[in-house]
Enzyme design. Structure first.
Site, mmCIF file in Angstrom:
data_model
loop_
_atom_site.group_PDB
_atom_site.id
_atom_site.type_symbol
_atom_site.label_atom_id
_atom_site.label_comp_id
_atom_site.label_asym_id
_atom_site.label_seq_id
_atom_site.Cartn_x
_atom_site.Cartn_y
_atom_site.Cartn_z
ATOM 1 N N GLN A 201 0.857 -1.182 0.000
ATOM 2 C CA GLN A 201 0.000 0.000 0.000
ATOM 3 C C GLN A 201 0.897 1.237 0.000
ATOM 4 O O GLN A 201 1.466 1.613 1.015
ATOM 5 C CB GLN A 201 -0.914 -0.035 1.216
ATOM 6 C CG GLN A 201 -1.752 -1.296 1.318
ATOM 7 C CD GLN A 201 -2.782 -1.419 0.212
ATOM 8 O OE1 GLN A 201 -3.787 -0.708 0.189
ATOM 9 N NE2 GLN A 201 -2.555 -2.325 -0.720
ATOM 10 N N ARG A 221 -4.485 3.386 4.712
ATOM 11 C CA ARG A 221 -3.751 4.152 3.712
ATOM 12 C C ARG A 221 -4.139 3.688 2.315
ATOM 13 O O ARG A 221 -4.643 2.572 2.118
ATOM 14 C CB ARG A 221 -2.253 4.042 3.927
ATOM 15 C CG ARG A 221 -1.667 2.679 3.707
ATOM 16 C CD ARG A 221 -0.209 2.579 4.157
ATOM 17 N NE ARG A 221 0.594 3.720 3.809
ATOM 18 C CZ ARG A 221 0.968 4.678 4.678
ATOM 19 N NH1 ARG A 221 0.616 4.593 5.943
ATOM 20 N NH2 ARG A 221 1.706 5.698 4.281
ATOM 21 N N ALA A 242 -11.807 2.039 4.422
ATOM 22 C CA ALA A 242 -10.822 1.272 3.654
ATOM 23 C C ALA A 242 -9.978 2.180 2.761
ATOM 24 O O ALA A 242 -10.190 3.395 2.672
ATOM 25 C CB ALA A 242 -11.529 0.208 2.820
ATOM 26 N N HIS A 243 -9.040 1.558 2.066
ATOM 27 C CA HIS A 243 -8.067 2.314 1.264
ATOM 28 C C HIS A 243 -8.725 3.084 0.132
ATOM 29 O O HIS A 243 -9.664 2.648 -0.502
ATOM 30 C CB HIS A 243 -6.944 1.403 0.731
ATOM 31 C CG HIS A 243 -7.403 0.234 -0.082
ATOM 32 N ND1 HIS A 243 -6.556 -0.773 -0.451
ATOM 33 C CD2 HIS A 243 -8.609 -0.090 -0.592
ATOM 34 C CE1 HIS A 243 -7.211 -1.670 -1.159
ATOM 35 N NE2 HIS A 243 -8.457 -1.274 -1.249
ATOM 36 N N ASN A 244 -8.206 4.290 -0.074
ATOM 37 C CA ASN A 244 -8.597 5.179 -1.165
ATOM 38 C C ASN A 244 -10.023 5.701 -1.079
ATOM 39 O O ASN A 244 -10.555 6.240 -2.047
ATOM 40 C CB ASN A 244 -8.372 4.508 -2.525
ATOM 41 C CG ASN A 244 -6.907 4.207 -2.767
ATOM 42 O OD1 ASN A 244 -6.482 3.055 -2.684
ATOM 43 N ND2 ASN A 244 -6.107 5.231 -3.026
#
Length: 343
Positions: A201, A221, A242-244
């Site tokens: 990540q 991240r 969660a990511h993004n």
């Protein structure tokens, strides 16, 4: 022990922009409900359901809307939004709001080259890694870990045992409660048919100004770009982002909300407790999703959205569950009947 905060009604009225009716010299030292308030307290009426307690309140004064002013038996501070005024006063009367002494505790570890602003407080056993930038008036509680190259904006407060991973940017005046984790790896894996292969990540997390994050919440991240949380976003405890994911300014998330990767939530949204958003969705500005709802498609129009059913007796639920399985067959039969009637 901190000295109790006291203030005159005239001073409070000036702070709040309220119209004072009563003795402006009278001083108050506490904030309480209408039923619990004593002669040294100020109280508030923000919900008509509590109007029944107004006549018998012992409060020194009441924050109240002008529409209910005639029913107030004591001094009053009239304003259009008593609940907002209560929120503002709650910070004044917070016994833990006293100035925390600046300085680095002898058991904390701060790497060489860390940039520390003025009046910074770093508590026992805290760790600040190389390249971090800590703004003015930041408080880092006991046992916190600030990863390398992270930035903490001025006036931010990190309660005990907050974990901020590397390369995270936190804006000004943030409040992070104990146990929250900012910048851990997103849930990214590739499957080769037999097992899983971790995807590094490479992105970070960016929090805007005036963000508050509840205890034991996690913001992952980004896989490549950054996970982004806007200004004045309020996140309750035990929330998973969660990511993004991107969350717009002034949005609020209640406890146990879960947002899957790459979903975008607009400005001024409210997600009730236990709401789940599937991944890669777009939620427009001004959306409210009621508690325990599951959102699997993008929402393009502002409004209130719900899913799921309320609790019922087990016997009734079992009957309805059977009928739910029959819905497809019932729909097909109904369509045939309508078609036959048209012919």
């Amino acid at each position: 022990m901190t000295t109790p905060f006291t203030c005159s009604l005239a001073e409070l009225a000036q702070r709040l922009g309220a119209t004072l009716v009563g003795d402006g010299e009278r001083r108050v030292s506490g904030l309480a409900t209408l039923s619990d308030a004593g002669p040294q307290d100020i109280s508030f009426l923000a919900n008509k359901a509590y109007l029944k307690y107004l006549a018998e309140t012992r409060a020194a004064a009441v924050l109240i809307h002008p529409a209910h002013a005639a029913d107030c038996p004591t001094a009053r501070l009239e304003l259009d939004n008593p609940y907002l005024a209560y929120a503002q006063l709650s910070r004044l009367f917070d016994p833990f709001n006293a100035q925390i002494a600046s300085g680095v505790h002898e058991t904390a570890w701060v790497a060489e080259g860390v940039s520390l602003g003025s009046n910074v407080s770093i508590g026992p056993q805290a760790v600040v890694e190389a390249g971090a930038v800590i703004g003015d008036d930041v408080v880092i509680g006991a046992g916190c870990v600030i990863g390398c190259d992270s930035v903490i904006g001025e006036g931010s407060l990190l309660h005990a045992n907050v974990s901020v991973y590397h390369g995270v940017v936190i804006g000004a005046r943030a409040i992070l409660h104990s146990g929250c984790v900012i910048g851990a790896d997103g849930f990214g894996f590739a499957h080769d048919g037999g097992g899983w292969h971790k995807i590094a990540q490479l992105g970070g997390v960016i929090l805007g100004d005036d963000v508050e994050i509840g205890s034991c919440s996690s913001i992952d991240r980004g896989a490549l770009g950054d996970t982004m949380i806007g200004n004045d976003v309020k996140i309750d405890s035990q929330v998973q982002i969660a990511h993004n994911v991107q969350i717009g300014d002034h949005t609020a998330l209640a406890g146990c909300v879960g947002i899957a990767g790459s979903t975008k939530v607009g400005r001024h949204c409210m997600l009730g407790g236990g709401v789940g958003l599937a991944g890669h969705l777009t939620i427009c500005d001004g959306v409210q999703v009621t508690g325990m709802s599951l959102v699997t498609n993008s929402i393009t129009k502002p409004g209130v959205y719900s899913s799921g059913t309320g609790a019922m007796s087990n016997a009734l639920w079992r009957k309805n569950a059977v009928r739910f399985k029959q819905l497809d067959d019932i729909a097909k039969r109904l369509a045939r009947l309508e078609r036959d009637n048209r012919t």
